[in-house]
Design a protein around this motif. Sequence first.
Motif, PDB file in Angstrom:
ATOM      1  N   ASP A 164       0.803  -1.217   0.000  1.00 35.82           N
ATOM      2  CA  ASP A 164       0.000   0.000   0.000  1.00 35.82           C
ATOM      3  C   ASP A 164       0.836   1.267   0.000  1.00 35.82           C
ATOM      4  O   ASP A 164       0.295   2.362  -0.049  1.00 35.82           O
ATOM      5  CB  ASP A 164      -0.934   0.012   1.216  1.00 35.82           C
ATOM      6  CG  ASP A 164      -1.984  -1.084   1.129  1.00 35.82           C
ATOM      7  OD1 ASP A 164      -2.424  -1.400   0.011  1.00 35.82           O
ATOM      8  OD2 ASP A 164      -2.342  -1.634   2.180  1.00 35.82           O
ATOM      9  N   SER A 165       2.156   1.112   0.085  1.00 30.73           N
ATOM     10  CA  SER A 165       3.013   2.299   0.070  1.00 30.73           C
ATOM     11  C   SER A 165       4.389   1.931  -0.463  1.00 30.73           C
ATOM     12  O   SER A 165       4.814   0.769  -0.400  1.00 30.73           O
ATOM     13  CB  SER A 165       3.153   2.891   1.476  1.00 30.73           C
ATOM     14  OG  SER A 165       4.010   2.091   2.267  1.00 30.73           O
ATOM     15  N   LEU A 166       5.084   2.921  -0.983  1.00 34.21           N
ATOM     16  CA  LEU A 166       6.446   2.703  -1.459  1.00 34.21           C
ATOM     17  C   LEU A 166       7.372   2.330  -0.315  1.00 34.21           C
ATOM     18  O   LEU A 166       8.286   1.524  -0.486  1.00 34.21           O
ATOM     19  CB  LEU A 166       6.957   3.955  -2.174  1.00 34.21           C
ATOM     20  CG  LEU A 166       6.263   4.304  -3.485  1.00 34.21           C
ATOM     21  CD1 LEU A 166       6.818   5.612  -4.044  1.00 34.21           C
ATOM     22  CD2 LEU A 166       6.413   3.189  -4.497  1.00 34.21           C
ATOM     23  N   ASP A 167       7.147   2.899   0.868  1.00 31.68           N
ATOM     24  CA  ASP A 167       7.976   2.559   2.025  1.00 31.68           C
ATOM     25  C   ASP A 167       7.863   1.073   2.364  1.00 31.68           C
ATOM     26  O   ASP A 167       8.861   0.423   2.669  1.00 31.68           O
ATOM     27  CB  ASP A 167       7.594   3.405   3.242  1.00 31.68           C
ATOM     28  CG  ASP A 167       8.054   4.848   3.105  1.00 31.68           C
ATOM     29  OD1 ASP A 167       9.023   5.100   2.343  1.00 31.68           O
ATOM     30  OD2 ASP A 167       7.449   5.711   3.757  1.00 31.68           O
ATOM     31  N   ASP A 168       6.644   0.528   2.319  1.00 33.25           N
ATOM     32  CA  ASP A 168       6.457  -0.899   2.597  1.00 33.25           C
ATOM     33  C   ASP A 168       7.188  -1.759   1.564  1.00 33.25           C
ATOM     34  O   ASP A 168       7.804  -2.770   1.899  1.00 33.25           O
ATOM     35  CB  ASP A 168       4.976  -1.266   2.610  1.00 33.25           C
ATOM     36  CG  ASP A 168       4.237  -0.699   3.807  1.00 33.25           C
ATOM     37  OD1 ASP A 168       4.899  -0.258   4.778  1.00 33.25           O
ATOM     38  OD2 ASP A 168       2.989  -0.688   3.770  1.00 33.25           O
ATOM     39  N   LEU A 169       7.119  -1.354   0.314  1.00 32.38           N
ATOM     40  CA  LEU A 169       7.795  -2.075  -0.754  1.00 32.38           C
ATOM     41  C   LEU A 169       9.303  -2.084  -0.528  1.00 32.38           C
ATOM     42  O   LEU A 169       9.958  -3.129  -0.583  1.00 32.38           O
ATOM     43  CB  LEU A 169       7.468  -1.439  -2.108  1.00 32.38           C
ATOM     44  CG  LEU A 169       8.335  -1.846  -3.289  1.00 32.38           C
ATOM     45  CD1 LEU A 169       8.131  -3.299  -3.637  1.00 32.38           C
ATOM     46  CD2 LEU A 169       8.049  -0.961  -4.473  1.00 32.38           C
ATOM     47  N   LEU A 170       9.877  -0.909  -0.248  1.00 34.17           N
ATOM     48  CA  LEU A 170      11.318  -0.808  -0.030  1.00 34.17           C
ATOM     49  C   LEU A 170      11.751  -1.580   1.211  1.00 34.17           C
ATOM     50  O   LEU A 170      12.808  -2.219   1.209  1.00 34.17           O
ATOM     51  CB  LEU A 170      11.739   0.654   0.053  1.00 34.17           C
ATOM     52  CG  LEU A 170      11.588   1.429  -1.259  1.00 34.17           C
ATOM     53  CD1 LEU A 170      11.883   2.913  -1.042  1.00 34.17           C
ATOM     54  CD2 LEU A 170      12.473   0.848  -2.341  1.00 34.17           C
ATOM     55  N   ASP A 171      10.950  -1.547   2.278  1.00 35.90           N
ATOM     56  CA  ASP A 171      11.261  -2.321   3.482  1.00 35.90           C
ATOM     57  C   ASP A 171      11.322  -3.811   3.165  1.00 35.90           C
ATOM     58  O   ASP A 171      12.213  -4.525   3.624  1.00 35.90           O
ATOM     59  CB  ASP A 171      10.235  -2.069   4.587  1.00 35.90           C
ATOM     60  CG  ASP A 171      10.357  -0.695   5.204  1.00 35.90           C
ATOM     61  OD1 ASP A 171      11.407  -0.036   5.032  1.00 35.90           O
ATOM     62  OD2 ASP A 171       9.379  -0.266   5.862  1.00 35.90           O
ATOM     63  N   PHE A 172      10.374  -4.290   2.376  1.00 36.54           N
ATOM     64  CA  PHE A 172      10.355  -5.699   1.986  1.00 36.54           C
ATOM     65  C   PHE A 172      11.621  -6.063   1.216  1.00 36.54           C
ATOM     66  O   PHE A 172      12.279  -7.063   1.505  1.00 36.54           O
ATOM     67  CB  PHE A 172       9.113  -5.996   1.136  1.00 36.54           C
ATOM     68  CG  PHE A 172       9.159  -7.344   0.487  1.00 36.54           C
ATOM     69  CD1 PHE A 172       8.869  -8.483   1.224  1.00 36.54           C
ATOM     70  CD2 PHE A 172       9.507  -7.468  -0.843  1.00 36.54           C
ATOM     71  CE1 PHE A 172       8.938  -9.740   0.626  1.00 36.54           C
ATOM     72  CE2 PHE A 172       9.564  -8.716  -1.448  1.00 36.54           C
ATOM     73  CZ  PHE A 172       9.277  -9.857  -0.707  1.00 36.54           C
ATOM     74  N   LEU A 173      11.993  -5.252   0.227  1.00 37.90           N
ATOM     75  CA  LEU A 173      13.174  -5.542  -0.568  1.00 37.90           C
ATOM     76  C   LEU A 173      14.445  -5.506   0.273  1.00 37.90           C
ATOM     77  O   LEU A 173      15.333  -6.346   0.108  1.00 37.90           O
ATOM     78  CB  LEU A 173      13.278  -4.573  -1.745  1.00 37.90           C
ATOM     79  CG  LEU A 173      12.188  -4.726  -2.816  1.00 37.90           C
ATOM     80  CD1 LEU A 173      12.291  -3.605  -3.844  1.00 37.90           C
ATOM     81  CD2 LEU A 173      12.252  -6.091  -3.480  1.00 37.90           C
ATOM     82  N   ARG A 174      14.524  -4.562   1.211  1.00 45.68           N
ATOM     83  CA  ARG A 174      15.689  -4.505   2.110  1.00 45.68           C
ATOM     84  C   ARG A 174      15.793  -5.781   2.947  1.00 45.68           C
ATOM     85  O   ARG A 174      16.889  -6.319   3.136  1.00 45.68           O
ATOM     86  CB  ARG A 174      15.597  -3.288   3.031  1.00 45.68           C
ATOM     87  CG  ARG A 174      15.962  -1.992   2.366  1.00 45.68           C
ATOM     88  CD  ARG A 174      15.995  -0.834   3.375  1.00 45.68           C
ATOM     89  NE  ARG A 174      16.026   0.412   2.667  1.00 45.68           N
ATOM     90  CZ  ARG A 174      14.975   1.212   2.475  1.00 45.68           C
ATOM     91  NH1 ARG A 174      13.801   0.902   2.970  1.00 45.68           N
ATOM     92  NH2 ARG A 174      15.100   2.334   1.811  1.00 45.68           N
ATOM     93  N   ARG A 175      14.652  -6.265   3.450  1.00 42.84           N
ATOM     94  CA  ARG A 175      14.662  -7.512   4.246  1.00 42.84           C
ATOM     95  C   ARG A 175      15.129  -8.694   3.402  1.00 42.84           C
ATOM     96  O   ARG A 175      15.871  -9.548   3.877  1.00 42.84           O
ATOM     97  CB  ARG A 175      13.275  -7.800   4.817  1.00 42.84           C
ATOM     98  CG  ARG A 175      12.913  -6.949   6.025  1.00 42.84           C
ATOM     99  CD  ARG A 175      11.679  -7.476   6.748  1.00 42.84           C
ATOM    100  NE  ARG A 175      10.546  -7.741   5.884  1.00 42.84           N
ATOM    101  CZ  ARG A 175       9.626  -6.835   5.530  1.00 42.84           C
ATOM    102  NH1 ARG A 175       9.720  -5.591   5.979  1.00 42.84           N
ATOM    103  NH2 ARG A 175       8.623  -7.150   4.740  1.00 42.84           N
ATOM    104  N   GLN A 176      14.704  -8.741   2.148  1.00 40.32           N
ATOM    105  CA  GLN A 176      15.099  -9.849   1.276  1.00 40.32           C
ATOM    106  C   GLN A 176      16.615  -9.859   1.067  1.00 40.32           C
ATOM    107  O   GLN A 176      17.247 -10.911   1.129  1.00 40.32           O
ATOM    108  CB  GLN A 176      14.380  -9.762  -0.074  1.00 40.32           C
ATOM    109  CG  GLN A 176      12.874  -9.868   0.010  1.00 40.32           C
ATOM    110  CD  GLN A 176      12.426 -11.135   0.704  1.00 40.32           C
ATOM    111  OE1 GLN A 176      12.729 -12.232   0.265  1.00 40.32           O
ATOM    112  NE2 GLN A 176      11.699 -10.991   1.788  1.00 40.32           N
TER     113      GLN A 176
END
Length: 89
Positions: A65-77
């Motif tokens: 639902d947000s770009l921040d959530d997307l970037l957080d997910f990619l950082r975790r990966q």
Amino acid sequence: MVAHAIRLAGNELRQCKGRHVMVPTAYISFLVRLWCEERPGYSESTAAWQGEVEHIQSGRRLTFDSLDDLLDFLRRQVTDLENGRPEDQ
């Protein structure tokens, strides 16, 4: 022909057709889709970015639902891959 391989920081230096080539030993691939959804009855300033990420190796899809959530997910990966944990947890 003898194959030569040298590991360097997550990459392998291989000889291919007489040349040395860096080959990643571990990687993850994602397809990222982004779109902006306007909310009917609201001003343009309330439009929100939405996203979907598809993990290419597994086919798993996640929405955001947000770009921040997307970037957080990619950082975790990436962090999980660096720490030797499976990326698809």
